[in-house]
Design a protein around this motif. Structure first.
Motif, PDB file in Angstrom:
ATOM      1  N   TYR A   1     -61.670  48.156  25.039  1.00  0.00           N
ATOM      2  CA  TYR A   1     -61.343  46.808  25.474  1.00  0.00           C
ATOM      3  C   TYR A   1     -60.267  46.184  24.596  1.00  0.00           C
ATOM      4  CZ  TYR A   1     -65.731  46.957  28.117  1.00  0.00           C
ATOM      5  OH  TYR A   1     -66.740  47.285  28.986  1.00  0.00           O
ATOM      6  N   CYS A   2     -59.329  45.575  25.238  1.00  0.00           N
ATOM      7  CA  CYS A   2     -58.329  44.761  24.561  1.00  0.00           C
ATOM      8  C   CYS A   2     -58.952  43.394  24.276  1.00  0.00           C
ATOM      9  CB  CYS A   2     -57.137  44.640  25.511  1.00  0.00           C
ATOM     10  SG  CYS A   2     -55.772  43.693  24.912  1.00  0.00           S
ATOM     11  N   ASN A   3     -58.669  42.837  23.113  1.00  0.00           N
ATOM     12  CA  ASN A   3     -59.273  41.564  22.716  1.00  0.00           C
ATOM     13  C   ASN A   3     -58.240  40.642  22.105  1.00  0.00           C
ATOM     14  OD1 ASN A   3     -60.657  40.173  20.004  1.00  0.00           O
ATOM     15  ND2 ASN A   3     -61.786  39.857  21.901  1.00  0.00           N
TER      16      ASN A   3
ATOM     17  N   SER B   1     -62.652  33.818  22.449  1.00  0.00           N
ATOM     18  CA  SER B   1     -62.422  35.255  22.532  1.00  0.00           C
ATOM     19  C   SER B   1     -62.186  35.649  23.981  1.00  0.00           C
ATOM     20  CB  SER B   1     -63.628  36.011  21.971  1.00  0.00           C
ATOM     21  OG  SER B   1     -63.352  37.391  21.875  1.00  0.00           O
ATOM     22  N   TYR B   2     -61.163  36.449  24.189  1.00  0.00           N
ATOM     23  CA  TYR B   2     -60.801  36.898  25.527  1.00  0.00           C
ATOM     24  C   TYR B   2     -60.834  38.416  25.577  1.00  0.00           C
ATOM     25  CZ  TYR B   2     -59.130  32.120  25.794  1.00  0.00           C
ATOM     26  OH  TYR B   2     -59.059  30.760  25.765  1.00  0.00           O
ATOM     27  N   TRP B   3     -61.217  38.943  26.739  1.00  0.00           N
ATOM     28  CA  TRP B   3     -61.369  40.384  26.899  1.00  0.00           C
ATOM     29  C   TRP B   3     -60.656  40.881  28.135  1.00  0.00           C
ATOM     30  CZ3 TRP B   3     -63.792  42.889  23.008  1.00  0.00           C
ATOM     31  CH2 TRP B   3     -64.615  42.133  22.159  1.00  0.00           C
TER      32      TRP B   3
ATOM     33  N   SER C   1     -57.981  45.446  14.427  1.00  0.00           N
ATOM     34  CA  SER C   1     -57.528  44.097  14.722  1.00  0.00           C
ATOM     35  C   SER C   1     -56.382  43.738  13.803  1.00  0.00           C
ATOM     36  CB  SER C   1     -58.676  43.089  14.561  1.00  0.00           C
ATOM     37  OG  SER C   1     -59.087  43.017  13.203  1.00  0.00           O
TER      38      SER C   1
ATOM     39  N   ARG D   1     -70.803  46.883  21.624  1.00  0.00           N
ATOM     40  CA  ARG D   1     -69.360  46.937  21.474  1.00  0.00           C
ATOM     41  C   ARG D   1     -69.010  46.870  19.988  1.00  0.00           C
ATOM     42  NH1 ARG D   1     -66.096  43.269  25.678  1.00  0.00           N
ATOM     43  NH2 ARG D   1     -67.663  44.340  26.956  1.00  0.00           N
TER      44      ARG D   1
ATOM     45  N   TRP E   1     -58.482  45.778  19.393  1.00  0.00           N
ATOM     46  CA  TRP E   1     -59.168  46.680  20.309  1.00  0.00           C
ATOM     47  C   TRP E   1     -60.617  46.862  19.869  1.00  0.00           C
ATOM     48  CZ3 TRP E   1     -56.926  48.551  24.688  1.00  0.00           C
ATOM     49  CH2 TRP E   1     -55.538  48.461  24.775  1.00  0.00           C
ATOM     50  N   TYR E   2     -61.487  46.921  20.855  1.00  0.00           N
ATOM     51  CA  TYR E   2     -62.890  47.239  20.650  1.00  0.00           C
ATOM     52  C   TYR E   2     -63.241  48.395  21.572  1.00  0.00           C
ATOM     53  CZ  TYR E   2     -63.811  42.934  18.052  1.00  0.00           C
ATOM     54  OH  TYR E   2     -63.828  41.947  17.105  1.00  0.00           O
TER      55      TYR E   2
ATOM     56  N   SER F   1     -55.398  39.749  17.468  1.00  0.00           N
ATOM     57  CA  SER F   1     -55.352  40.677  18.592  1.00  0.00           C
ATOM     58  C   SER F   1     -55.966  41.994  18.146  1.00  0.00           C
ATOM     59  CB  SER F   1     -53.920  40.886  19.072  1.00  0.00           C
ATOM     60  OG  SER F   1     -53.089  41.272  17.998  1.00  0.00           O
TER      61      SER F   1
ATOM     62  N   ILE G   1     -58.237  36.639  20.196  1.00  0.00           N
ATOM     63  CA  ILE G   1     -58.986  35.473  19.738  1.00  0.00           C
ATOM     64  C   ILE G   1     -57.991  34.352  19.490  1.00  0.00           C
ATOM     65  CG2 ILE G   1     -60.542  34.546  17.987  1.00  0.00           C
ATOM     66  CD1 ILE G   1     -61.465  37.411  17.457  1.00  0.00           C
TER      67      ILE G   1
END
Length: 116
Positions: A94-96, A104-106, A50, A45, A36-37, A34, A98
């Motif tokens: 962005y919250c991320n 990968s989800y955003w 993480s 980006r 942030w980007y 989990s 994996i």
């Protein structure tokens, strides 16, 4: 599938603080990483921070000493506390997540603007 929703962005002055929050839903048990980007306009980006399920924490150089990542697994939420913000921190954050299968989800992103 994992769904992510960020909140907490806004306009602050240099030197002030801001806390971003992310709420995860869906197949959260399969989240392996989990974080942030952020993306500055016109740039790629980039990773802010993480955290792996094994506890390995990574911070970008610009975030070290100013930003703090925290996660509450019981609530499927994680946060980014940002202190001593600078104008060059202005970006969409962005919250991320994996998954263990490397999907990968955003989130949709939240705008942070640091300006006097």
């Amino acid at each position: 599938q994992v769904q992510l929703v960020e909140s907490g962005g806004g306009l602050v002055q240099p030197g002030e603080s801001l806390r971003l929050n992310c709420v995860a839903s869906g197949n959260t048990l399969n989240i392996g990483v989990s974080g942030w980007y952020r993306q500055v306009a016109g740039q790629e980006r980039e990773l802010v921070t993480s955290l792996t399920e094994g506890g390995l924490e990574t911070y970008a150089d610009f975030a070290k000493g100013r930003f703090t990542f925290s996660r509450d697994k019981s609530k499927n939420t994680w946060s980014l506390q940002m202190n001593r913000l600078r104008p060059d921190d202005t970006a969409v954050y962005y919250c991320n997540a994996i998954s263990l299968r490397a999907n990968s989800y955003w989130g949709q992103g939240t705008q942070v603007t640091v300006s006097s």
